[in-house]
Design a protein around this motif. Sequence first.
Motif, PDB file in Angstrom:
ATOM      1  N   ALA A   1      -6.667   1.093   4.682  1.00  0.00           N
ATOM      2  CA  ALA A   1      -5.737   0.910   3.466  1.00  0.00           C
ATOM      3  C   ALA A   1      -5.393   2.252   2.633  1.00  0.00           C
ATOM      4  CB  ALA A   1      -5.641  -0.293   2.834  1.00  0.00           C
TER       5      ALA A   1
ATOM      6  N   ALA B   1      -2.740   4.760   1.940  1.00  0.00           N
ATOM      7  CA  ALA B   1      -2.017   5.091   0.409  1.00  0.00           C
ATOM      8  C   ALA B   1      -2.361   6.464  -0.063  1.00  0.00           C
ATOM      9  CB  ALA B   1      -2.922   4.250  -0.526  1.00  0.00           C
TER      10      ALA B   1
ATOM     11  N   VAL C   1       1.064  -1.204   0.014  1.00  0.00           N
ATOM     12  CA  VAL C   1       0.154   0.153  -0.036  1.00  0.00           C
ATOM     13  C   VAL C   1       0.869   1.135   0.119  1.00  0.00           C
ATOM     14  CG1 VAL C   1      -1.433   1.157   1.302  1.00  0.00           C
ATOM     15  CG2 VAL C   1      -2.095  -1.107   1.087  1.00  0.00           C
TER      16      VAL C   1
ATOM     17  N   ALA D   1      -6.137   0.713  -3.129  1.00  0.00           N
ATOM     18  CA  ALA D   1      -5.682   0.191  -2.058  1.00  0.00           C
ATOM     19  C   ALA D   1      -7.082  -0.244  -1.057  1.00  0.00           C
ATOM     20  CB  ALA D   1      -4.806   1.234  -0.974  1.00  0.00           C
TER      21      ALA D   1
END
Length: 195
Positions: free
Chosen positions: A80, A84, A7, A72
């Motif tokens: 995530a 990202a 990520v 992500a």
Amino acid sequence: WPAVIAVLSLGYLMGSIPFGLLLTRMAGHGDLRSIGSGNIGATNVLRTGNKKLAAATLLLDALKATIAAVIAQAVFGQNAGLIAGFAAFIGHLFPIWLGFKGGKGVATYIGTLLGVAPLMVLVFAAVWLAVAFVSRYSSLSAMVATLVIPVVLWILGMPETALVTAVMTAISYWRHKANIERLMAGTESKIGQKG
Ligand code: G3P
């Protein structure tokens, strides 16, 4: 850990693409870093006088963070996406391709919001436009907008997003150091001015 590294790498690599620099060079305006403030962002692209190029820079610099965040998020979940987006912001500020000398992160900030909390882009735009309407300063408008966003996110009950954007705001303020000095000295160039 492999997921976190994936990520972060995705975000960083996307974020480090300097669209302002590339588009300006492709359009034959030379090296953006020797124009106006020397920054690689859309505000400085506007100082070439090419409005379409500035709009394209804003859009692409924002979307590189949005795309990283959306990918992500789809693969690893909500947080995530936030990580990202943050990595894309850092990639824009410290791009490996430019000796880690990048921009101030306003477009990637907006792009991250678009990916993880899209309605916040409206809040950002409203604040930015209001301050820009009154002051004509792009830097000041961005600084006020990035101050408002974490507060609104906190009030709306999104503490993780509030925290990460607050960190982005702090880093972006640090990158606006020269703008802050010019604002205080009354020498900051207004939107559309060449200097
Ligand atoms: O927030 C806009 C900021 O990036 C200002 O850019 O070129 O006036 O330093 P610049």
